[in-house]
Design a protein around this motif. Structure first.
Motif, mmCIF file in Angstrom:
data_model
loop_
_atom_site.group_PDB
_atom_site.id
_atom_site.type_symbol
_atom_site.label_atom_id
_atom_site.label_comp_id
_atom_site.label_asym_id
_atom_site.label_seq_id
_atom_site.Cartn_x
_atom_site.Cartn_y
_atom_site.Cartn_z
ATOM 1 N N LEU A 219 40.010 33.119 40.876
ATOM 2 C CA LEU A 219 39.478 33.909 39.761
ATOM 3 C C LEU A 219 39.305 35.370 40.159
ATOM 4 O O LEU A 219 39.559 36.282 39.361
ATOM 5 N N SER A 220 38.883 35.611 41.397
ATOM 6 C CA SER A 220 38.659 36.984 41.853
ATOM 7 C C SER A 220 39.965 37.761 41.927
ATOM 8 O O SER A 220 40.028 38.932 41.558
ATOM 9 N N MET A 221 41.033 37.113 42.416
ATOM 10 C CA MET A 221 42.323 37.787 42.456
ATOM 11 C C MET A 221 42.758 38.207 41.055
ATOM 12 O O MET A 221 43.172 39.345 40.837
ATOM 13 N N MET A 222 42.650 37.294 40.104
ATOM 14 C CA MET A 222 43.113 37.590 38.754
ATOM 15 C C MET A 222 42.292 38.681 38.090
ATOM 16 O O MET A 222 42.806 39.456 37.280
ATOM 17 N N SER A 223 41.020 38.776 38.448
ATOM 18 C CA SER A 223 40.156 39.747 37.773
ATOM 19 C C SER A 223 40.217 41.139 38.392
ATOM 20 O O SER A 223 39.900 42.130 37.726
ATOM 21 N N ARG A 224 40.630 41.242 39.650
ATOM 22 C CA ARG A 224 40.564 42.535 40.340
ATOM 23 C C ARG A 224 41.896 43.273 40.450
ATOM 24 O O ARG A 224 41.921 44.444 40.817
ATOM 25 N N TRP A 225 42.999 42.625 40.148
ATOM 26 C CA TRP A 225 44.290 43.266 40.378
ATOM 27 C C TRP A 225 44.651 44.243 39.273
ATOM 28 O O TRP A 225 44.404 43.992 38.089
ATOM 29 N N ASP A 226 45.279 45.349 39.672
ATOM 30 C CA ASP A 226 45.772 46.366 38.736
ATOM 31 C C ASP A 226 47.300 46.350 38.803
ATOM 32 O O ASP A 226 47.915 47.164 39.486
ATOM 33 N N LEU A 227 47.917 45.424 38.069
ATOM 34 C CA LEU A 227 49.370 45.310 38.096
ATOM 35 C C LEU A 227 50.079 46.494 37.460
ATOM 36 O O LEU A 227 51.158 46.882 37.917
ATOM 37 N N PRO A 228 49.546 47.121 36.386
ATOM 38 C CA PRO A 228 50.228 48.311 35.856
ATOM 39 C C PRO A 228 50.407 49.399 36.912
ATOM 40 O O PRO A 228 51.460 50.031 36.997
ATOM 41 N N ALA A 229 49.389 49.614 37.742
ATOM 42 C CA ALA A 229 49.506 50.626 38.799
ATOM 43 C C ALA A 229 50.564 50.223 39.812
ATOM 44 O O ALA A 229 51.365 51.048 40.265
ATOM 45 N N LEU A 230 50.589 48.934 40.180
ATOM 46 C CA LEU A 230 51.600 48.476 41.132
ATOM 47 C C LEU A 230 53.000 48.686 40.583
ATOM 48 O O LEU A 230 53.890 49.177 41.294
ATOM 49 N N MET A 231 53.219 48.350 39.327
ATOM 50 C CA MET A 231 54.555 48.461 38.755
ATOM 51 C C MET A 231 55.002 49.914 38.651
ATOM 52 O O MET A 231 56.199 50.217 38.787
ATOM 53 N N ARG A 232 54.078 50.820 38.423
ATOM 54 C CA ARG A 232 54.458 52.242 38.415
ATOM 55 C C ARG A 232 54.938 52.670 39.798
ATOM 56 O O ARG A 232 55.959 53.363 39.929
ATOM 57 N N GLU A 233 54.231 52.258 40.837
ATOM 58 C CA GLU A 233 54.624 52.617 42.200
ATOM 59 C C GLU A 233 55.889 51.876 42.631
ATOM 60 O O GLU A 233 56.723 52.420 43.370
ATOM 61 N N ALA A 234 56.033 50.643 42.173
ATOM 62 C CA ALA A 234 57.149 49.812 42.626
ATOM 63 C C ALA A 234 58.495 50.335 42.161
ATOM 64 O O ALA A 234 59.532 49.948 42.715
ATOM 65 N N ALA A 235 58.500 51.200 41.173
ATOM 66 C CA ALA A 235 59.757 51.788 40.724
ATOM 67 C C ALA A 235 60.421 52.601 41.835
ATOM 68 O O ALA A 235 61.621 52.886 41.765
ATOM 69 N N THR A 236 59.648 52.958 42.877
ATOM 70 C CA THR A 236 60.203 53.736 43.993
ATOM 71 C C THR A 236 60.682 52.848 45.141
ATOM 72 O O THR A 236 61.232 53.368 46.121
ATOM 73 N N LEU A 237 60.490 51.546 45.038
ATOM 74 C CA LEU A 237 60.888 50.649 46.127
ATOM 75 C C LEU A 237 62.406 50.671 46.329
ATOM 76 O O LEU A 237 63.165 50.527 45.377
#
Length: 293
Positions: A219-237
């Motif tokens: 439950l803590s993982m699901m509530s604390r993650w900011d996937l939109p921020a990750l996906m913005r950064e991941a465009a540079t991978l």
């Protein structure tokens, strides 16, 4: 908010736990990690998803170990990876960036430099974060039913912090564990993933979900993650990555994953028969793509 867990069996593995003979425990920082290592050769790192553990890879590890050094870990709070100090379990690294940093510290401790890295569901965002931080530099990333479909920004900014205060409470974790033991909740939840499981596979999830600490971590993982921020950064991978999708996956639906994949220039999307729990349902599909599509 306090977390006062009852005595837990998570400091030891059940006798019939998959790959138990390859398990070891390592205290690094504030976390006592459960790690399974087997085989020789180039290293393959395996990260499970939310609510899983090393057992999620049990149908894959024997085949992989014939060619690779296989390293599978339980993420913080999941399975048998728990806080080194039981009184500090509420403060484990559950947010995405801090979880990746904690995993990186473990990999340094183990002297692990993965050539290939495989993440199931929420394990893939952790690998992407590790790659963005340059803590791992693998030749190839494989996301199996990757949980990279981000919720709207308004949810992350406004609703998630409110929900976190509720779902991360000890009462909710204890209630979830109680329901797992006395109702068919886990069975019904897993049926909704679109992957039929064998009786032993299902029993492992049911056993884990009876442990309040494991429920609390999921439950803590699901509530604390900011996937939109990750996906913005991941465009540079730049690391080549394959996204392996199950056509019957009801948790990460294929149309939504296709849209997410378009935002990752280095990604190749491959869809195959099966639901969300592909490593257990169709391990051969996973094994065939460890080194690339």
């Amino acid at each position: 908010m306090t977390w006062n867990p009852a005595p837990s069996p998570l400091d030891r593995l059940p006798e019939q736990w998959p790959d138990r003979a390859y398990s070891s425990f390592h205290t690094v920082g504030a976390v006592r990690w459960h790690v399974q290592q087997q085989g020789d050769g180039p290293t393959v790192l395996l990260l499970h998803g939310t609510g899983g553990s090393t057992h999620s890879w049990a149908a894959c590890t024997a085949s992989l170990a014939r060619r690779y050094r296989v390293v599978a870990i339980d993420l913080p709070g999941h399975g048998f990876t728990q806080a080194a100090d039981p009184a500090a379990r509420a403060h484990q690294p559950f947010a995405l960036a801090e979880m990746a940093t904690a995993v990186a510290a473990l990999l340094r401790h183990l002297d692990v430099l993965p050539r290939f890295a495989v993440g199931h569901s929420a394990g893939m965002p952790v690998l992407m974060q590790l790659a963005l931080q340059r803590d791992i530099v693998p030749q190839h990333l494989l996301g199996v039913c990757p949980a990279i479909v981000a919720p709207p920004t308004w949810y992350v900014q406004l609703l998630a912090p409110v929900l976190a205060a509720v779902v991360e409470s000890d009462a909710v974790a204890a209630s979830g564990a109680w329901a797992a033991q006395r109702t068919p909740l886990v069975r019904l939840m897993l049926q909704s993933a679109g992957s039929p499981l064998t009786a032993p596979q299902l029993a492992r999830y049911e056993w884990l979900c009876r442990q309040p600490d494991h429920v609390h971590a999921a439950l803590s993982m699901m509530s604390r993650w900011d996937l939109p921020a990750l996906m913005r950064e991941a465009a540079t991978l730049c690391t080549p990555l394959t996204l392996l999708a199950g056509r019957a996956d009801r948790w990460v639906p294929l149309p939504a994953l296709r849209r997410a994949a378009r935002r990752l220039p280095a990604a190749t999307l491959v869809d195959v028969p099966g639901g969300h729990l592909l490593p257990e349902e169709h391990p051969d599909e996973v094994l065939a793509r460890i080194e690339g599509p």
